[in-house]
Motif scaffolding. Sequence first.
Motif, PDB file in Angstrom:
ATOM      1  N   VAL A   8     -36.617 -67.797  22.190  1.00 61.71           N
ATOM      2  CA  VAL A   8     -36.768 -67.815  20.736  1.00 61.71           C
ATOM      3  C   VAL A   8     -35.466 -67.304  20.138  1.00 61.71           C
ATOM      4  N   ALA A   9     -34.839 -68.114  19.300  1.00 61.09           N
ATOM      5  CA  ALA A   9     -33.504 -67.800  18.782  1.00 61.09           C
ATOM      6  C   ALA A   9     -33.499 -67.754  17.264  1.00 61.09           C
ATOM      7  N   ILE A  10     -32.689 -66.853  16.737  1.00 63.97           N
ATOM      8  CA  ILE A  10     -32.350 -66.823  15.315  1.00 63.97           C
ATOM      9  C   ILE A  10     -30.890 -67.219  15.186  1.00 63.97           C
ATOM     10  N   VAL A  11     -30.610 -68.178  14.302  1.00 64.38           N
ATOM     11  CA  VAL A  11     -29.237 -68.590  14.025  1.00 64.38           C
ATOM     12  C   VAL A  11     -29.001 -68.446  12.533  1.00 64.38           C
ATOM     13  N   THR A  12     -28.083 -67.574  12.146  1.00 63.73           N
ATOM     14  CA  THR A  12     -27.787 -67.391  10.722  1.00 63.73           C
ATOM     15  C   THR A  12     -26.687 -68.357  10.289  1.00 63.73           C
ATOM     16  N   GLY A  13     -26.636 -68.603   8.992  1.00 68.22           N
ATOM     17  CA  GLY A  13     -25.642 -69.548   8.464  1.00 68.22           C
ATOM     18  C   GLY A  13     -25.807 -70.923   9.068  1.00 68.22           C
ATOM     19  N   PRO A  80     -41.510 -63.148  20.383  1.00 61.36           N
ATOM     20  CA  PRO A  80     -40.407 -62.183  20.281  1.00 61.36           C
ATOM     21  C   PRO A  80     -39.038 -62.852  20.390  1.00 61.36           C
ATOM     22  N   VAL A  81     -38.092 -62.320  19.655  1.00 63.25           N
ATOM     23  CA  VAL A  81     -36.736 -62.876  19.622  1.00 63.25           C
ATOM     24  C   VAL A  81     -36.007 -62.539  20.918  1.00 63.25           C
ATOM     25  N   SER A  82     -35.454 -63.554  21.568  1.00 64.32           N
ATOM     26  CA  SER A  82     -34.677 -63.335  22.791  1.00 64.32           C
ATOM     27  C   SER A  82     -33.206 -63.680  22.627  1.00 64.32           C
ATOM     28  N   VAL A  83     -32.854 -64.394  21.545  1.00 66.21           N
ATOM     29  CA  VAL A  83     -31.462 -64.765  21.295  1.00 66.21           C
ATOM     30  C   VAL A  83     -31.174 -64.614  19.798  1.00 66.21           C
ATOM     31  N   LEU A  84     -30.042 -63.993  19.491  1.00 63.45           N
ATOM     32  CA  LEU A  84     -29.557 -63.936  18.109  1.00 63.45           C
ATOM     33  C   LEU A  84     -28.135 -64.463  18.076  1.00 63.45           C
ATOM     34  N   VAL A  85     -27.887 -65.395  17.158  1.00 63.28           N
ATOM     35  CA  VAL A  85     -26.526 -65.844  16.895  1.00 63.28           C
ATOM     36  C   VAL A  85     -26.168 -65.436  15.469  1.00 63.28           C
ATOM     37  N   ASN A  86     -25.345 -64.397  15.362  1.00 63.67           N
ATOM     38  CA  ASN A  86     -24.854 -63.943  14.060  1.00 63.67           C
ATOM     39  C   ASN A  86     -23.680 -64.830  13.663  1.00 63.67           C
ATOM     40  N   ASN A  87     -24.000 -65.942  13.020  1.00 62.87           N
ATOM     41  CA  ASN A  87     -22.998 -66.956  12.689  1.00 62.87           C
ATOM     42  C   ASN A  87     -22.549 -66.917  11.231  1.00 62.87           C
TER      43      ASN A  87
END
Length: 248
Positions: A8-13, A80-87
């Motif tokens: 489960v990933a969050i990608v910002t921007g 649950p979040v397993s990957v975050l990309v602060n883009n």
Amino acid sequence: MGRLGGKVAIVTGAAQGMGEAHARLFAAEGARVVLTDINSDDGERITRELGDAAVFAPHDVASPEGWDRVVALANAKFGPVSVLVNNAGIIGPVKSILEFTAEEFTDVFRVNELGVFLGMKAVLPDMIANGGGSIVNISSIAGMLGTRASSNAAYCSTKFAVRGMSKLIAAQYGHAGVRVNSVHPGYILTPMMVAATDEKGGGAADLIPLGRLAQPDEVSRVVLFLASDESSFVSGAEHVVDGAMIAG
């Protein structure tokens, strides 16, 4: 399942440029993705195109409450979040420090540095509780050296800060299975790059030994590797994607 199956990933921007490319590649590789951006129209359009593997959240990355809502959405929709990309990032006006105002500096700081700090803080509890995860922070070659032709004091300092924070959190939370890396793109053919340089690669390409600007998906492939279990022993490092620009 793909290289990110079960994650489960969050990608910002994620409404354009590199963020859009990251989100599309992640979904294609089996991840369930929460796309976030202040640009709701394009973010929702991209999410519809990705189908059930994605959900969109309007999001100011400098808002702690916004991060709480994004992580809660990820958990409710996918787990649950397993990957975050602060883009998410902005350049700000390209001008000298003598012309740069405190307000302009603060605007860049809020997105580029505070947003990364808040993002890591928001996802770490999920990652620690579930045995680890991968955080990929998008910095810049301006976080490796001063790029006076296309940068400013705010952008350069925040991108150096992203590099430093990535190393610190990698060292502090490695025991919990959390990996943190920074990615340092050079000149990438994105709307932000075109707006900052007022060109589509002509003069900028002359600075790059490979002779061209990169496409966003060429950065996404590096981000994919860092998000995946293939990079299981890669943490606390910077990964430059610039066609040998700063090497030369």
